[in-house]
Write an enzyme that holds these catalytic residues in place. Sequence first.
Site, PDB file in Angstrom:
ATOM      1  N   GLY A  87      -5.654  -4.425   7.332  1.00 18.35           N
ATOM      2  CA  GLY A  87      -6.704  -3.416   7.389  1.00 18.35           C
ATOM      3  C   GLY A  87      -7.802  -3.665   8.405  1.00 18.35           C
ATOM      4  N   GLY A 116     -10.715  -2.508   3.052  1.00 18.43           N
ATOM      5  CA  GLY A 116      -9.778  -2.403   4.180  1.00 18.43           C
ATOM      6  C   GLY A 116      -9.807  -1.025   4.807  1.00 18.43           C
ATOM      7  N   ASP A 117      -8.727  -0.702   5.478  1.00 17.13           N
ATOM      8  CA  ASP A 117      -8.669   0.568   6.204  1.00 17.13           C
ATOM      9  C   ASP A 117      -8.327   1.755   5.299  1.00 17.13           C
ATOM     10  OD1 ASP A 117      -6.127  -0.727   5.904  1.00 17.13           O
ATOM     11  OD2 ASP A 117      -5.260   0.844   7.154  1.00 17.13           O
ATOM     12  N   THR A 123       0.866  -1.186   0.000  1.00 16.83           N
ATOM     13  CA  THR A 123       0.000   0.000   0.000  1.00 16.83           C
ATOM     14  C   THR A 123       0.900   1.232   0.000  1.00 16.83           C
ATOM     15  OG1 THR A 123      -1.802  -1.065   1.173  1.00 16.83           O
ATOM     16  CG2 THR A 123      -1.582   1.305   1.512  1.00 16.83           C
ATOM     17  N   ARG A 129     -14.570  -6.888  -0.231  1.00 14.71           N
ATOM     18  CA  ARG A 129     -13.900  -6.516   1.026  1.00 14.71           C
ATOM     19  C   ARG A 129     -13.267  -5.115   0.914  1.00 14.71           C
ATOM     20  NH1 ARG A 129      -8.395  -4.992   2.377  1.00 14.71           N
ATOM     21  NH2 ARG A 129      -7.967  -5.633   4.504  1.00 14.71           N
ATOM     22  N   THR A 150      -0.603   1.589   6.896  1.00 19.45           N
ATOM     23  CA  THR A 150      -0.472   0.408   6.044  1.00 19.45           C
ATOM     24  C   THR A 150      -0.374  -0.817   6.932  1.00 19.45           C
ATOM     25  OG1 THR A 150       0.852  -0.756   4.406  1.00 19.45           O
ATOM     26  CG2 THR A 150       2.047   0.743   5.858  1.00 19.45           C
ATOM     27  N   GLY A 151      -1.083  -1.863   6.549  1.00 19.18           N
ATOM     28  CA  GLY A 151      -1.035  -3.063   7.373  1.00 19.18           C
ATOM     29  C   GLY A 151      -2.310  -3.859   7.219  1.00 19.18           C
TER      30      GLY A 151
HETATM   31  N1  ASP Z   1      -4.108  -1.804   4.709  1.00 12.93           N
HETATM   32  C1  ASP Z   1      -4.315  -2.400   3.442  1.00 12.93           C
HETATM   33  C2  ASP Z   1      -5.603  -3.161   3.478  1.00 12.93           C
HETATM   34  O1  ASP Z   1      -5.881  -3.829   4.441  1.00 12.93           O
HETATM   35  C3  ASP Z   1      -3.221  -3.324   3.031  1.00 12.93           C
HETATM   36  C4  ASP Z   1      -1.825  -2.834   3.324  1.00 12.93           C
HETATM   37  O2  ASP Z   1      -1.639  -1.737   3.771  1.00 12.93           O
HETATM   38  O3  ASP Z   1      -0.857  -3.580   3.095  1.00 12.93           O
HETATM   39  O4  ASP Z   1      -6.309  -3.145   2.506  1.00 12.93           O
END
Ligand code: ASP
Length: 354
Positions: A273, A249-250, A219, A247, A270-271
């Site tokens: 979500g 995410g965040d 991301t 789906r 990022t992570g």
């Molecule tokens: N946060 C993003 C999501 O969950 C993915 C990512 O940041 O790697 O969609």
Amino acid sequence: MKQILILLIVFFVVFSCDNNQNHHSEGGISSKNNSKKQESFGIVIHGGAGTILKKNMTDSLETAYLEKLEEAIKIGHTILSKGGTSLKAVTATINIMEDSPLFNAGKGAVFTHEETNELDASIMDGATLNAGAVSGVKHIKNPIDLALSVMNDSPHVMLSGEGAEEFAREQGFKMTDPSYFYTEKRMQSLQKIKEIELRRHYKSLSFEDPFIKDSKFGTVGCVALDKNGNLAAGTSTGGMTNKRWNRIGDAPIIGAGTYANNATCAVSSTGWGEFFIRAMVAHDISAMMEYKGISLQEAATIVIQEKVPDLGGDGGIVAIDKDGNIAMEFNTAGMYRAHMNAQGALVVKIYKNE
Ligand code: ASP
């Protein structure tokens, strides 16, 4: 007596000149303050957090990441140094990373279970608390631009799917053929995950499972403070590999993936979500600064090293506060990241403990 009077007049004239001068230099001080403010502009970016280990990286891939991060941040930095807005810097910087197949955003986005690409993005203006977001768009080359347009050109904050694309068409966005987003690497990741999935039920997979851990990489996000003291944050992603059921995410959720407030800070996440939504990561960092009076770094550490892992999630953030202090906090093995300050000092890093 006359002499005393003349002396007094001279004294008053001198004093008032001096005072004026002081006033001027206070103007000077306040313009100095402005220039101090100007000196404190800055920009921070990430290109995703995850199990990024040096042992899994080739030299040429590492160089490619470092060069692209540098190219992206320098675009934003140039905008800021010329007096451009933090919103402009954030979008232009993210565009560079969206256009690169290295990152999970725009070109190079991960694949859904159905082998499509569904893109999410959001942006927030710290000066007005205005925000724009899109989720699940499939034909938009640079989703961060559409998020900005949602903020500027619609009465809404968040648009999704076909409706978001209808809005994009009305705003004159070019529809991009989905084949543009295809990369062999992301398709292979999807196939690998589908093979594992055939053998194990999705729900039986744990946080430590590489299936989950490695299904979300790259991301992109950017936060910036401009010369006028205005903060902005933006985030763009393809989400998680093998995601289903539309789906989200965040990344497109204001407060989770993106938040900016001139009173506190600007944050891009990022992570994993699902956990970042539950922890409301970006807003929580801002709220802790506002309510507890703690520093950006302290707030970021609590959220990323305690709150998110306590829930079972992983990932990181980049952030900048109203005074130009920055944080790049993550609880994974690595996070593609870079920052630049007003003096042009550049730092680009990938791994932990660098
Ligand atoms: N946060 C993003 C999501 O969950 C993915 C990512 O940041 O790697 O969609």
